[in-house]
Each structure stands twice: as structure tokens, then as C-alpha cells.
Scaffold this active site. Structure first.
Site, short mmCIF file in Angstrom:
data_model
loop_
_atom_site.label_atom_id
_atom_site.label_comp_id
_atom_site.label_asym_id
_atom_site.label_seq_id
_atom_site.Cartn_x
_atom_site.Cartn_y
_atom_site.Cartn_z
CG ASN A 96 -0.23 -0.18 2.52
OD1 ASN A 96 0.79 -0.85 2.61
ND2 ASN A 96 -0.77 0.40 3.58
CG ASP A 306 -3.07 -5.00 10.19
OD1 ASP A 306 -2.42 -5.05 9.13
OD2 ASP A 306 -4.27 -4.66 10.23
#
Length: 419
Positions: A96, A306
């Protein structure tokens, strides 16, 4: 370089020294001696730390760094230093970035930028071109350049046929396909778990069904196609059961859970603190109990931080418009150690992720490469801003009570400590 670890308690089920306290001598990155007492010499780099524990290096399978494109959130250089000081010898980096990692040149850029660090960087390539969910990306080329898996970070594959084709195609080179579990139509404009708290607070809800419906679809497709499927960061009780049933059928499916979804619930939302806005959202106590049980019985394979740095301009805003995400590397061990036993933590931070992502695993034994994480499982403390090493400060665990700390790592013949 010669490094001597004094009085280190070894946590490694594959080692003959498991749960024993030993001295460990490392010469040029290789473990050369493990004994009750190894004499110090002036040329040795001596490591003596309070209640030192050592395990095979931890591997975080979902980390975002920002670079290229979002260096104001995090750089590769600082991110890898943060990972090392947080106890991680390997990280899988999400695609990303800007531009996204959807071709071999982008993969090679990440690998080249990560050369020379104690923590290894393994790129994840996008599953689709520009992460738009329309056309499949150059999966084989990216794998040849070093990508270890393929997925559009926190974006579901809405096109059923695209996921079907990807699962079929990736089998030609043993590729691992990610599918983020979110049905966008069911989730709608939701910003928090649909339930009592979202109703009380006037927040649009994301039903657990949005995750579970997508997982059910993915598992049907996997049963049809074969191949290897990884479902990252599951968060609900029903999701655990669906994956458990699929594994009983013999499907090659793995999954992970984010640490904050194990430790915190949507009760955290009452202050409208944007750091608690994550994807998937914080769920209920019933869900966290099911997730912890799923880890212990082997249904859930991997624990991840995460880690997703978000700059202050996108976090210090109204809850409903704030970006999703929390940093998690620095708080990972202390948060996990407050809810899980050491054996399960090490299995799900080290052994399982290396197996699933096909990364060579070492053992704490003589003549093995020293790929080691250092930690102290004892001692409670309040996680504060001073504990944050990342450029972005968006930690969901700020002002939370954690148990135990990571000391650092030894890997690639480098010692990195956070003291």
C-alpha cells in the site's frame, strides 16, 4: 564479530535446549557453542540482560512502512530499525505505497532499500494492477523478484472470477494468494463494529456478517480451484469456525489475527479516539475469546501487529473521517504477553508464519544461523509515547498496561537492542 549471550532462557520447541537457561556463543552470525557457563573474553561482545529470554526470530506478516510515496508516515530505514528493536527479525511489507507494489521493479526497489539491516524485508505484491481489483497483476514476475505473497492490502477481491483465476494461476509457481475478508456492500459506510456500542455512540456499524460472508465465498472458491489461500486479520467468532471447518475438509487455507483484535474490544470506542479506528474493527468480548481459543487449538496460524503508520493529519480528525490503522510493532510483545502463553506466542510469531510463507526456519542449536529475538516476559508497565519509535504515533495501545518487553534481535550478524 563474537557475541556471548549470558544466562539466556531458550524458548524453541525444535531445540534440544528448549526451556533451559544457557550461555550462547555466536561467531560471525553462527551459533558455535551452547553451554551452562562460557567464559568471558575481552574480545567478546557480552550481552547480559535481566531475565533474558531468546527464541527463533519473530516474523510479522503484515507491516506497512509508507515508502515510497508516504515517507511522512514511515521510511523503510526507520521502519526496519523499529522492527528490530521490537524483536522482529523479519517483516512482510504490504504493497500500500504510492505507487503500489504491482510489478517486479517495485519489488526490487523494496528489497534493495532493505539491504544491510538486521531485520529482513519480504515484499508482498498486489494481487491486482494498481490495487484496483480489476485486472490481475504480474504475479509470477513479482515472485521471481522476491515477492512472497499477493494481496491488495485491506481491500477485498470483489470480483469472484478474478479470485478464482488468481488461485488457479498461482498454483503454477506455488504462489500464496491473500483475500481480505470484507463484503463492501454489507459493510457499507460503517466505521465500527455493528452492535450495542456503535448504536449507543451513533456510529455506522460494520456487521460481522460482512467478514463472514466473504470468507464463506473465498472458501467455496478455494475448494473449487485448489491452491493456497491466506485470509489476513480475521476478527469474528464465526470466521474462526468457518476456517476450522475448511481445514477439517483439507483445504490449504491459513489465516492471521491482529494483536489489537485479540486484546481490545469495541468498548474502547467511547472516547471517539481515532487510534481505535482499525480494519477490521474492534469487535466484542465474545469474538476476542473465540480468537484466542482459535490460536490455542491451531485454527488461527499467525499473529500479526498489522502495523500501519498514519500521519497526524489523517488521525487527529473526527472519528468517522479518520483513516483506519494503528502502529503495532513496539507494543506487539507486551500486548500479546498479557493474554497468551509464551509457547503459543512463539509458535504464531515465528514457527507458523515461516512455514506458511516458505521462509527458512533455523533452530537454536550449534552450527545454526543466529536468527534470534530477545525479550523479558516479566514486568508490567504503561505503554507511553516514549515507547513509540515509529515516525507516526498512532498507537491503539497508548496508556494501556502491557506485560513484558522485547529487548531486540540478533540477525544477519548484527545485534540491535532497545534498552
Amino acid at each position: 564479530m563474537i557475541t556471548l549471550l549470558k544466562s539466556a532462557t531458550i524458548i524453541d520447541a525444535s531445540s534440544p535446549f528448549h526451556q533451559q537457561t544457557k550461555d550462547i556463543l555466536i561467531v560471525d552470525g553462527i551459533i558455535k557453542k551452547i553451554d551452562d557457563n562460557i567464559s568471558k573474553k575481552k574480545e567478546y561482545n557480552i550481552l547480559e540482560l535481566d531475565n533474558l529470554h531468546v527464541s527463533c526470530g519473530w516474523f510479522d506478516t503484515s507491516v506497512s512502512f509508507g515508502e515510497p510515496g508516504y515517507e511522512e508516515r514511515e521510511t523503510i530505514q526507520n521502519g526496519l530499525q523499529v522492527a528490530a528493536k521490537s524483536g522482529f527479525t523479519s517483516v512482510a511489507v504490504n504493497p500500500n505505497t504510492n505507487p503500489v507494489v504491482d510489478n517486479k521493479s517495485a519489488v526490487e526497489f523494496l528489497r534493495n532499500k532493505a539491504n544491510g539491516f538486521a531485520t529482513n524485508l519480504f515484499p508482498i505484491g498486489t494481487l491486482t494492477q494498481q490495487s484496483k481489483g480489476e485486472e490481475m497483476a504480474e504475479l509470477f514476475d513479482m515472485q521471481q523478484s522476491g515477492a512472497i505473497a499477493f494481496g491488495d492490502y485491506n481491500k477485498p477481491v470483489e470480483n469472484d472470477n478474478l479470485l478464482k483465476i488468481a488461485l488457479l494461476y498461482a498454483q503454477n509457481f506455488n504462489g500464496l494468494v491473500f483475500s481480505f475478508a470484507k463484503n463492501k456492500k454489507i459493510a457499507g459506510e460503517g466505521v465500527a463494529n455493528e452492535g450495542i456500542n456503535s448504536t449507543k455512540l451513533g456510529l455506522k456499524g460494520i456487521p460481522a456478517l460482512a467478514e463472514e460472508l466473504q470468507i464463506a465465498r473465498d472458501l467455496f472458491l478455494l475448494e473449487y480451484t485448489g491452491g493456497k489461500l491466506h485470509i489476513p486479520t480475521i476478527s469474528t467468532e464465526k470466521s474462526v469456525q468457518l476456517i476450522k471447518d475448511a481445514k477439517k475438509k483439507g483445504l490449504n487455507v491459513s489465516c492471521s489475527v491482529a494483536i489489537h483484535n485479540l486484546v481490545l474490544t469495541d468498548d474502547e470506542l467511547h472516547d471517539f479516539e481515532a487510534n481505535t479506528k482499525v480494519t477490521p474493527p474492534l469487535r466484542t468480548q465474545k469474538d476476542t475469546k473465540a480468537l484466542l481459543k482459535g490460536l490455542k487449538d491451531g485454527t488461527i496460524d499467525i499473529i500479526t501487529s498489522d502495523h500501519n503508520p498514519i500521519d497526524i493529519e489523517h488521525k487527529k480528525v473526527e472519528f468517522s473521517v479518520a483513516k483506519n490503522g494503528t502502529i503495532g510493532l513496539e507494543s506487539a510483545f507486551g500486548a500479546l504477553n498479557s493474554v497468551l502463553d509464551l509457547e503459543t506466542i512463539i509458535k504464531c510469531l515465528s514457527d507458523n508464519p515461516k512455514k506458511i510463507f516458505d521462509i527458512k526456519k533455523t533452530s537454536i542449536n550449534i552450527d545454526q544461523k543466529a536468527d534470534l529475538s530477545f525479550f523479558n516476559p516479566e514486568g508490567n508497565y504503561i505503554f507511553s509515547a516514549n515507547d513509540i519509535l515509529s515516525i507516526s504515533k498512532n498507537s491503539i495501545f497508548l496508556n494501556k498496561k502491557l506485560k513484558g518487553k522485547a529487548y531486540g534481535v540478533f540477525n544477519n550478524n548484527q545485534l540491535v537492542l532497545n534498552l
